[in-house]
Scaffold this motif. Sequence first.
Motif, PDB file in Angstrom:
ATOM      1  N   VAL A 198      -0.081  10.676  11.356  1.00  0.00           N
ATOM      2  CA  VAL A 198      -0.645   9.680  10.444  1.00  0.00           C
ATOM      3  C   VAL A 198       0.012   8.316  10.673  1.00  0.00           C
ATOM      4  O   VAL A 198      -0.663   7.290  10.694  1.00  0.00           O
ATOM      5  CB  VAL A 198      -0.513  10.156   8.974  1.00  0.00           C
ATOM      6  CG1 VAL A 198      -0.762   9.010   8.014  1.00  0.00           C
ATOM      7  CG2 VAL A 198      -1.486  11.288   8.703  1.00  0.00           C
ATOM      8  N   VAL A 199       1.338   8.315  10.877  1.00  0.00           N
ATOM      9  CA  VAL A 199       2.021   7.039  11.120  1.00  0.00           C
ATOM     10  C   VAL A 199       1.519   6.409  12.421  1.00  0.00           C
ATOM     11  O   VAL A 199       1.222   5.211  12.474  1.00  0.00           O
ATOM     12  CB  VAL A 199       3.548   7.244  11.155  1.00  0.00           C
ATOM     13  CG1 VAL A 199       4.246   5.989  11.663  1.00  0.00           C
ATOM     14  CG2 VAL A 199       4.056   7.606   9.765  1.00  0.00           C
ATOM     15  N   THR A 244       1.137   8.774  -3.168  1.00  0.00           N
ATOM     16  CA  THR A 244       1.762   8.187  -1.981  1.00  0.00           C
ATOM     17  C   THR A 244       1.240   8.946  -0.769  1.00  0.00           C
ATOM     18  O   THR A 244       0.588   9.969  -0.912  1.00  0.00           O
ATOM     19  CB  THR A 244       3.277   8.359  -2.030  1.00  0.00           C
ATOM     20  OG1 THR A 244       3.534   9.764  -2.146  1.00  0.00           O
ATOM     21  CG2 THR A 244       3.894   7.641  -3.218  1.00  0.00           C
ATOM     22  N   ALA A 245       1.545   8.477   0.420  1.00  0.00           N
ATOM     23  CA  ALA A 245       1.169   9.213   1.621  1.00  0.00           C
ATOM     24  C   ALA A 245       1.855  10.574   1.578  1.00  0.00           C
ATOM     25  O   ALA A 245       3.058  10.659   1.330  1.00  0.00           O
ATOM     26  CB  ALA A 245       1.582   8.449   2.869  1.00  0.00           C
ATOM     27  N   PHE A 246       1.090  11.637   1.775  1.00  0.00           N
ATOM     28  CA  PHE A 246       1.585  13.018   1.765  1.00  0.00           C
ATOM     29  C   PHE A 246       2.214  13.402   0.435  1.00  0.00           C
ATOM     30  O   PHE A 246       3.014  14.318   0.375  1.00  0.00           O
ATOM     31  CB  PHE A 246       2.555  13.272   2.929  1.00  0.00           C
ATOM     32  CG  PHE A 246       1.860  13.302   4.254  1.00  0.00           C
ATOM     33  CD1 PHE A 246       1.328  14.486   4.747  1.00  0.00           C
ATOM     34  CD2 PHE A 246       1.692  12.141   4.988  1.00  0.00           C
ATOM     35  CE1 PHE A 246       0.657  14.517   5.961  1.00  0.00           C
ATOM     36  CE2 PHE A 246       1.013  12.163   6.204  1.00  0.00           C
ATOM     37  CZ  PHE A 246       0.503  13.357   6.694  1.00  0.00           C
ATOM     38  N   SER A 272       0.809  -1.227   0.000  1.00  0.00           N
ATOM     39  CA  SER A 272       0.000   0.000   0.000  1.00  0.00           C
ATOM     40  C   SER A 272       0.837   1.269   0.000  1.00  0.00           C
ATOM     41  O   SER A 272       0.636   2.162   0.814  1.00  0.00           O
ATOM     42  CB  SER A 272      -0.949   0.034   1.208  1.00  0.00           C
ATOM     43  OG  SER A 272      -2.005  -0.856   1.024  1.00  0.00           O
ATOM     44  N   PHE A 298      -5.745   6.105  -3.661  1.00  0.00           N
ATOM     45  CA  PHE A 298      -6.475   7.247  -4.182  1.00  0.00           C
ATOM     46  C   PHE A 298      -6.396   8.376  -3.168  1.00  0.00           C
ATOM     47  O   PHE A 298      -6.545   8.149  -1.968  1.00  0.00           O
ATOM     48  CB  PHE A 298      -7.951   6.889  -4.401  1.00  0.00           C
ATOM     49  CG  PHE A 298      -8.181   5.981  -5.570  1.00  0.00           C
ATOM     50  CD1 PHE A 298      -8.329   6.497  -6.837  1.00  0.00           C
ATOM     51  CD2 PHE A 298      -8.220   4.607  -5.389  1.00  0.00           C
ATOM     52  CE1 PHE A 298      -8.542   5.651  -7.923  1.00  0.00           C
ATOM     53  CE2 PHE A 298      -8.429   3.764  -6.457  1.00  0.00           C
ATOM     54  CZ  PHE A 298      -8.587   4.287  -7.740  1.00  0.00           C
ATOM     55  N   ALA A 299      -6.180   9.601  -3.646  1.00  0.00           N
ATOM     56  CA  ALA A 299      -6.223  10.764  -2.769  1.00  0.00           C
ATOM     57  C   ALA A 299      -7.066  11.825  -3.442  1.00  0.00           C
ATOM     58  O   ALA A 299      -7.207  11.830  -4.667  1.00  0.00           O
ATOM     59  CB  ALA A 299      -4.821  11.282  -2.491  1.00  0.00           C
ATOM     60  N   LEU A 343      -2.868  17.578  10.584  1.00  0.00           N
ATOM     61  CA  LEU A 343      -2.434  16.181  10.649  1.00  0.00           C
ATOM     62  C   LEU A 343      -0.983  16.106  10.180  1.00  0.00           C
ATOM     63  O   LEU A 343      -0.688  16.301   9.000  1.00  0.00           O
ATOM     64  CB  LEU A 343      -3.319  15.309   9.748  1.00  0.00           C
ATOM     65  CG  LEU A 343      -4.815  15.302  10.082  1.00  0.00           C
ATOM     66  CD1 LEU A 343      -5.581  14.529   9.006  1.00  0.00           C
ATOM     67  CD2 LEU A 343      -5.055  14.674  11.447  1.00  0.00           C
ATOM     68  N   SER A 344      -0.100  15.835  11.102  1.00  0.00           N
ATOM     69  CA  SER A 344       1.317  15.730  10.741  1.00  0.00           C
ATOM     70  C   SER A 344       1.605  14.332  10.216  1.00  0.00           C
ATOM     71  O   SER A 344       0.815  13.406  10.406  1.00  0.00           O
ATOM     72  CB  SER A 344       2.181  16.009  11.964  1.00  0.00           C
ATOM     73  OG  SER A 344       1.946  15.004  12.933  1.00  0.00           O
ATOM     74  N   LYS A 345       2.755  14.187   9.548  1.00  0.00           N
ATOM     75  CA  LYS A 345       3.170  12.860   9.080  1.00  0.00           C
ATOM     76  C   LYS A 345       3.273  11.905  10.264  1.00  0.00           C
ATOM     77  O   LYS A 345       2.859  10.751  10.200  1.00  0.00           O
ATOM     78  CB  LYS A 345       4.523  12.947   8.387  1.00  0.00           C
ATOM     79  CG  LYS A 345       4.425  13.611   7.036  1.00  0.00           C
ATOM     80  CD  LYS A 345       5.770  13.741   6.376  1.00  0.00           C
ATOM     81  CE  LYS A 345       5.578  14.500   5.066  1.00  0.00           C
ATOM     82  NZ  LYS A 345       6.800  14.994   4.489  1.00  0.00           N
ATOM     83  N   PHE A 391      -2.838  19.471   6.350  1.00  0.00           N
ATOM     84  CA  PHE A 391      -1.583  18.726   6.493  1.00  0.00           C
ATOM     85  C   PHE A 391      -0.396  19.632   6.787  1.00  0.00           C
ATOM     86  O   PHE A 391       0.740  19.196   6.788  1.00  0.00           O
ATOM     87  CB  PHE A 391      -1.344  17.884   5.234  1.00  0.00           C
ATOM     88  CG  PHE A 391      -2.508  16.999   4.925  1.00  0.00           C
ATOM     89  CD1 PHE A 391      -2.683  15.807   5.618  1.00  0.00           C
ATOM     90  CD2 PHE A 391      -3.472  17.371   4.006  1.00  0.00           C
ATOM     91  CE1 PHE A 391      -3.785  15.014   5.385  1.00  0.00           C
ATOM     92  CE2 PHE A 391      -4.576  16.586   3.760  1.00  0.00           C
ATOM     93  CZ  PHE A 391      -4.738  15.398   4.452  1.00  0.00           C
ATOM     94  N   LEU A 393       7.405   6.316   5.565  1.00  0.00           N
ATOM     95  CA  LEU A 393       6.011   6.528   5.958  1.00  0.00           C
ATOM     96  C   LEU A 393       5.230   5.279   5.594  1.00  0.00           C
ATOM     97  O   LEU A 393       4.782   5.120   4.467  1.00  0.00           O
ATOM     98  CB  LEU A 393       5.430   7.716   5.206  1.00  0.00           C
ATOM     99  CG  LEU A 393       5.545   9.083   5.837  1.00  0.00           C
ATOM    100  CD1 LEU A 393       4.706  10.054   5.039  1.00  0.00           C
ATOM    101  CD2 LEU A 393       5.087   9.052   7.275  1.00  0.00           C
ATOM    102  N   THR A 394       5.116   4.373   6.524  1.00  0.00           N
ATOM    103  CA  THR A 394       4.366   3.147   6.254  1.00  0.00           C
ATOM    104  C   THR A 394       2.954   3.340   6.768  1.00  0.00           C
ATOM    105  O   THR A 394       2.165   2.520   6.785  1.00  0.00           O
ATOM    106  CB  THR A 394       5.015   1.937   6.915  1.00  0.00           C
ATOM    107  OG1 THR A 394       5.189   2.233   8.299  1.00  0.00           O
ATOM    108  CG2 THR A 394       6.365   1.654   6.284  1.00  0.00           C
ATOM    109  N   ALA A 424      -0.223   4.312   5.768  1.00  0.00           N
ATOM    110  CA  ALA A 424      -0.263   5.779   5.749  1.00  0.00           C
ATOM    111  C   ALA A 424      -0.930   6.310   4.485  1.00  0.00           C
ATOM    112  O   ALA A 424      -1.657   7.301   4.523  1.00  0.00           O
ATOM    113  CB  ALA A 424       1.156   6.334   5.871  1.00  0.00           C
ATOM    114  N   TYR A 479      -3.987   8.950   4.339  1.00  0.00           N
ATOM    115  CA  TYR A 479      -3.845  10.187   3.571  1.00  0.00           C
ATOM    116  C   TYR A 479      -4.958  10.282   2.538  1.00  0.00           C
ATOM    117  O   TYR A 479      -5.548  11.346   2.329  1.00  0.00           O
ATOM    118  CB  TYR A 479      -2.471  10.218   2.901  1.00  0.00           C
ATOM    119  CG  TYR A 479      -2.193  11.475   2.121  1.00  0.00           C
ATOM    120  CD1 TYR A 479      -1.947  12.678   2.778  1.00  0.00           C
ATOM    121  CD2 TYR A 479      -2.178  11.466   0.727  1.00  0.00           C
ATOM    122  CE1 TYR A 479      -1.696  13.843   2.062  1.00  0.00           C
ATOM    123  CE2 TYR A 479      -1.926  12.614   0.005  1.00  0.00           C
ATOM    124  CZ  TYR A 479      -1.682  13.800   0.675  1.00  0.00           C
ATOM    125  OH  TYR A 479      -1.437  14.931  -0.035  1.00  0.00           O
TER     126      TYR A 479
END
Lengths: 572, 162
Positions: B41-42, A177-179, A162, A166-167, B36-38, B67, A571-572, B52, B56
């Motif tokens: 979220v983690v 990806t995340a962020f 993962s 979708f964002a 919401l910081s990284k 964010f 960032l998992t 994550a 997101y």
Amino acid sequence: MNITVNGNTVEAREGEMLLTTLQRAGVRVPTLCHMPDLFPSGACRMCVVEVEGMRGLVPSCAHPVSENMNVKTHSPRVVRARKTIVELLPADHPDDCLYCVRNGNCELQKLANELGIRERRYAGKRTPDKMDTSSPSIVRDPDKCILCGRCVRVCEEVQGVSAIDFAGRGSNTVISTAFDQGLNVSSCINCGQCVMVCPTGALREQSDTKRVVDALNDPEKYVVVQHAPSVSVTLAEEFGAKPGSDICGIMTTALRQLGFDRVFDTAFSADLTILEEASELAHRIQNGGKLPMMTSCSPGWIKFVEQYFPEFIGNLSTCKSPQQMLGAVIKSFFADRENIDPKNIVSVAIMPCTAKKFEAQRPEMVRNGLPDVDAVLTTRELARLIRLRGIDLDTLEPEMQDTPFGERSTAGKLFGATGGVMEAAMRTANYLLTGEELKQLNVRAVRGLDGIKEARVTINGVELGVAVVNGLGNARRLLEEVRDGYRDLHFIEVMTCPGGCIGGGGQPLGTDPEAVKARMQTLYKIDRDGDVRTSHGNPAVQRLYKEFLGNPLGGKSHELLHTHYAKRETLT
Amino acid sequence: MTAIADIQTVLHKHTNAGRDALIPILQEVQEVHGYLSKEAVVQIGRHLKLPASKIYGVATFYNQFRFNAPGKYHIQVCRGTACHVKGSANVLDALTRELGVAPGETTRDGVFSLEIVACIGACGLAPVISVNGEFHAGMTPEKIKTVLDAYRKEAEGEPTDD
């Protein structure tokens, strides 16, 4: 049960989706988001059909069959709906097919052609997206994305990673990806399965072709190439052959014609890996080392452990992968022997894999400021290079590979399929521990495409528990069981991609299990017909130990062939 | 209290929660941190066993989640129908130009953050912006600089937190 399709009676099976019935009956319904074996998402609506009694059109991929159902798959209403879908997609898609990596094998192009779309009916406001070229393995071009979601599903459901999802919402939806970070700092493990399932040019490998061509054109450079065990059984598919065709000798000739100075076989260093790895396993068992030992040939898997299961880093074999081992002996032993300055060697690897590009760039894979391997090309990139140079494979006579790293055992060749490393290791471990060959060289229990295979084998009176895993979603399940104490295992082989390297992210596009099966059968046929079927029986490997390395796990091996891993924060 | 401790306090209230608790957790964390910081979220992902990227994805679906750490002055620009008719697009343009940030972002000096909201519910004052809850009615691109300057002056006059 029976259903009626376009006026004909068709047999259907209880509980299956309508699309499955139609496909079995030979009725071709176009699909985009559909992925066999995964839960239907019904997102793209390409597979809609008319079902009598239903108000609207239904997506056949997500609609279960029922008795006496009356289905029309190509009524005017259905065809119009499909056409509109395909007409809408390019509203936010560039018109640059001519320059696209998927020109000629794009599913969107194919659908537009099949449905006879000849004009741009909807000119939407294009949202320009930025390309993500941060990863050494994969390039993401969201401009070309049609949001079918196949990459998201393969990453989550097959690989358990993962890295992308979708964002956003509505017309602002993107795959991200995340962020929205670069893939290089995301949890992406570089396996390239997303590339394999992408219908358009939104995902592709980070190409090293130009670097390789430049090196080949540079008279100062000595360019050597190695090719992975699975490449010779897939390359021909890029030129229209049926899956499972082996063209090892022809590929060797083609590589020479491309201008490579030496052609080596990664299956040779797979044999080398087996000697080191089987010795390591024996050493761990005899000296109370960390068990179960886990294979380390598959770089996607290595990053997976580093970021999700750091507690298992000590279980990973310290052996470098065959690609890196061969790279290391090319720039040491071979350079010395041929009296070539290693600085002038450009070491190229042809791999079934996008993660190998990442692996070659790992800082641990550099010695005296020189990387073991300089450039990695996928099977697809090699095919492009062959086409670019106008080489006609049909006219080539097969040739032998070069010494000193061109000879391989068929055990090394088996590395291309899930279970192959385990089988090769068992053959050699038995010899190392007992001094005798396995009576039955075929270790059938570890063959086949099942996600997790387990077996108990007895070597020298010791019963060993072994497991073979392909696809990291399966690996995650097994690791969790090992962590929770449910498994009594000594040795685990993990290959990142479904089916192993023959289904790798650098192979001809698509994930047809029948193609993977055919490639696998070819590898086992090569093994069955082989003269040398054990890694320790490979005379070239024996010579290398005698002339240069000494013994497995010795000082030279430690310096050149082994590595280490470290916990990775992503960032998992 | 440290940022991580804040998150843990929120998560503690949701022990044994499933993924259906994601949105309430995101709301509570944003309530405490303002965004919401990284890291958040983690932490939430570990708690709910969610990747994550998925969190997101859910958070970007809704307008309410941010964010970036909010600025000292959080500016909300109403882009509802009435404000739109009265020219709020130009007001937003002027703001992004003047501040040098896009909606959802915070200026580098940490003084201003910018957010688009669907309707503030003050249509009679259109086009309207709200700065830390203080409404400014009948905004025009020309008036924007005056409003921002007043807050800038105020920010300079006060000792900063750090």
